[in-house]
Design an enzyme around this catalytic site. Structure first.
Site, PDB file in Angstrom:
ATOM      1  N   HIS A 194      -9.428   1.206   5.007  1.00  0.00           N
ATOM      2  CA  HIS A 194      -8.144   1.342   5.711  1.00  0.00           C
ATOM      3  C   HIS A 194      -8.342   2.236   6.934  1.00  0.00           C
ATOM      4  O   HIS A 194      -9.139   3.176   6.901  1.00  0.00           O
ATOM      5  CB  HIS A 194      -7.105   1.939   4.764  1.00  0.00           C
ATOM      6  CG  HIS A 194      -5.727   1.887   5.325  1.00  0.00           C
ATOM      7  ND1 HIS A 194      -5.267   2.808   6.239  1.00  0.00           N
ATOM      8  CD2 HIS A 194      -4.724   0.993   5.146  1.00  0.00           C
ATOM      9  CE1 HIS A 194      -4.031   2.482   6.580  1.00  0.00           C
ATOM     10  NE2 HIS A 194      -3.678   1.389   5.932  1.00  0.00           N
ATOM     11  N   SER A 210       3.664  -2.111  10.305  1.00  0.00           N
ATOM     12  CA  SER A 210       5.117  -2.169  10.487  1.00  0.00           C
ATOM     13  C   SER A 210       5.717  -3.521  10.090  1.00  0.00           C
ATOM     14  O   SER A 210       6.664  -3.997  10.726  1.00  0.00           O
ATOM     15  CB  SER A 210       5.502  -1.802  11.925  1.00  0.00           C
ATOM     16  OG  SER A 210       5.128  -0.466  12.205  1.00  0.00           O
ATOM     17  N   GLY A 217       2.791   2.319  10.879  1.00  0.00           N
ATOM     18  CA  GLY A 217       3.741   3.427  10.731  1.00  0.00           C
ATOM     19  C   GLY A 217       4.476   3.774  12.017  1.00  0.00           C
ATOM     20  O   GLY A 217       5.143   4.799  12.097  1.00  0.00           O
ATOM     21  N   LYS A 227       0.108   4.244  -0.227  1.00  0.00           N
ATOM     22  CA  LYS A 227      -0.518   5.423   0.401  1.00  0.00           C
ATOM     23  C   LYS A 227      -0.319   6.650  -0.502  1.00  0.00           C
ATOM     24  O   LYS A 227      -0.300   6.507  -1.727  1.00  0.00           O
ATOM     25  CB  LYS A 227       0.023   5.597   1.815  1.00  0.00           C
ATOM     26  CG  LYS A 227      -0.159   4.314   2.647  1.00  0.00           C
ATOM     27  CD  LYS A 227       0.053   4.481   4.115  1.00  0.00           C
ATOM     28  CE  LYS A 227      -0.170   3.147   4.814  1.00  0.00           C
ATOM     29  NZ  LYS A 227      -0.018   3.215   6.263  1.00  0.00           N
ATOM     30  N   ASN A 242       0.871  -1.173   0.000  1.00  0.00           N
ATOM     31  CA  ASN A 242       0.000   0.000   0.000  1.00  0.00           C
ATOM     32  C   ASN A 242       0.909   1.224   0.000  1.00  0.00           C
ATOM     33  O   ASN A 242       1.518   1.548   1.009  1.00  0.00           O
ATOM     34  CB  ASN A 242      -0.896  -0.031   1.253  1.00  0.00           C
ATOM     35  CG  ASN A 242      -1.737   1.217   1.384  1.00  0.00           C
ATOM     36  OD1 ASN A 242      -1.789   2.039   0.468  1.00  0.00           O
ATOM     37  ND2 ASN A 242      -2.399   1.357   2.528  1.00  0.00           N
ATOM     38  N   GLU A 281      -5.110  -4.943  10.631  1.00  0.00           N
ATOM     39  CA  GLU A 281      -4.074  -3.928  10.834  1.00  0.00           C
ATOM     40  C   GLU A 281      -4.346  -3.215  12.153  1.00  0.00           C
ATOM     41  O   GLU A 281      -5.150  -2.264  12.190  1.00  0.00           O
ATOM     42  CB  GLU A 281      -4.093  -2.907   9.695  1.00  0.00           C
ATOM     43  CG  GLU A 281      -3.814  -3.503   8.338  1.00  0.00           C
ATOM     44  CD  GLU A 281      -3.250  -2.469   7.366  1.00  0.00           C
ATOM     45  OE1 GLU A 281      -2.199  -2.745   6.788  1.00  0.00           O
ATOM     46  OE2 GLU A 281      -3.854  -1.399   7.195  1.00  0.00           O
ATOM     47  N   GLU A 331      -6.680   4.587   8.062  1.00  0.00           N
ATOM     48  CA  GLU A 331      -6.486   6.021   7.787  1.00  0.00           C
ATOM     49  C   GLU A 331      -7.755   6.626   7.198  1.00  0.00           C
ATOM     50  O   GLU A 331      -8.111   7.760   7.488  1.00  0.00           O
ATOM     51  CB  GLU A 331      -5.266   6.216   6.870  1.00  0.00           C
ATOM     52  CG  GLU A 331      -3.969   5.975   7.645  1.00  0.00           C
ATOM     53  CD  GLU A 331      -2.833   5.402   6.819  1.00  0.00           C
ATOM     54  OE1 GLU A 331      -2.867   5.484   5.583  1.00  0.00           O
ATOM     55  OE2 GLU A 331      -1.901   4.854   7.452  1.00  0.00           O
TER      56      GLU A 331
HETATM   57  P1  13P Z   1       3.194   0.425   7.701  1.00  0.00           P
HETATM   58  O1  13P Z   1       3.687  -0.856   7.094  1.00  0.00           O
HETATM   59  O2  13P Z   1       3.901   1.636   7.199  1.00  0.00           O
HETATM   60  O3  13P Z   1       3.101   0.345   9.202  1.00  0.00           O
HETATM   61  O4  13P Z   1       1.686   0.605   7.164  1.00  0.00           O
HETATM   62  C1  13P Z   1       0.798  -0.446   7.285  1.00  0.00           C
HETATM   63  C2  13P Z   1      -0.424  -0.123   6.524  1.00  0.00           C
HETATM   64  O5  13P Z   1      -1.194   0.751   6.904  1.00  0.00           O
HETATM   65  C3  13P Z   1      -0.656  -0.844   5.275  1.00  0.00           C
HETATM   66  O6  13P Z   1      -1.937  -0.607   4.785  1.00  0.00           O
END
Ligand code: 13P
Length: 253
Positions: free
Chosen positions: A98, A215, A176, A15, A13, A170, A100
């Site tokens: 997601h 992560s 992150g 982002k 992803n 997740e 976010e």
């Molecule tokens: P990270 O791998 O940067 O922690 O992000 C995970 C994520 O949100 C994947 O959709």
């Protein structure tokens, strides 16, 4: 490792990162890494790069995903993109719900359900994200939260659909942050989600792929992927580097 009915899936992803040319370069580099014959690999660039990345991935083993969609087919929905439009640009997958999007853009379980239905109707494989926040984990309600989020998705599926649907667990506190869920804790959450899918829709839950995200890096992927109910990874930051992402892909088999 995962049940024989389920192929491992490693999804990147991206982002809100990378221009079109940067996305194409990254996609090419990922397609050039060694991918095991039983592993599925997906990348999810920004909308503006989908068309060019699709062209770059033509004839490779890497599939294209979008990061979001709208549930309506077309109309006066400024800023939105429909499932049919994603199919048209070459997507086979779409990330839905997601954390976010839930936290920053007000997405609800109801919206996730509508998006899941729209994605499936168009022939896209939805990657539906669920996960608890740190305060929810500390309050001991992790399973209530992820159970509720999963139910919204299950309500629009039948047993057969589970084979072409993906869930990503997740934990929000692991995204992150560099903090990964312990593999054993992640396994508990994945087993809970699979059991719930089986209880609601039947033994087809054994075909549902459940990815871990939060992560994931080259050095922790193998332990996570070794868990029996972890069928792959949804990778954020570490998917922006082809070499590291390649190592995660190879940890899957
Ligand atoms: P990270 O791998 O940067 O922690 O992000 C995970 C994520 O949100 C994947 O959709």
């Amino acid at each position: 490792m995962t049940h024989p009915n389920r192929r491992p899936l490693i999804a990147g992803n991206w982002k809100m990162h990378k221009t079109v040319s940067e996305s194409v370069a990254l996609a090419r580099a990922i397609a050039d890494t060694r991918i095991g014959p039983r592993t599925d690999v997906v990348v999810a660039p920004v909308f503006t790069a989908l068309s060019s990345v699709r062209a770059a991935l033509e004839g490779t083993a890497v599939a294209l995903s979008a990061q979001n969609l709208h549930w309506e087919a077309q109309g006066a929905f400024t800023g939105e993109v429909s499932a049919a439009m994603l199919v048209d640009v070459g997507c086979r997958f779409v990330i839905i719900g997601h954390s976010e999007r839930r936290q920053l853009f007000g997405e609800t379980d109801d919206g996730v359900a509508k998006k899941t239905r729209a994605a499936r109707a168009a022939g896209l494989v939805p990657i539906v994200c669920v996960g608890e926040t740190l305060s929810e984990r500390e309050a001991g309600i992790t399973f209530d939260v992820i159970g509720r989020q999963l139910d919204a998705m299950l309500a629009v599926l039948d047993e057969k659909a589970l084979a072409t649907t993906v869930v990503a667990y997740e934990p929000v506190w692991a995204i992150g942050t560099g903090k990964t869920a312990k593999a054993s804790d992640a396994q508990l959450a994945h087993a809970f989600l699979r059991d719930r899918a089986k209880n609601k829709l039947g033994d087809g839950g054994d075909t549902l792929r459940i990815l871990y995200g939060g992560s994931v890096k080259a050095d922790n992927a193998a332990e996570l992927l070794a868990q029996p109910d972890i069928d792959g990874a949804l990778v954020g930051g570490a998917s922006l580097d082809a070499e590291g992402f390649g190592r995660i892909i190879r940890a899957a088999g």
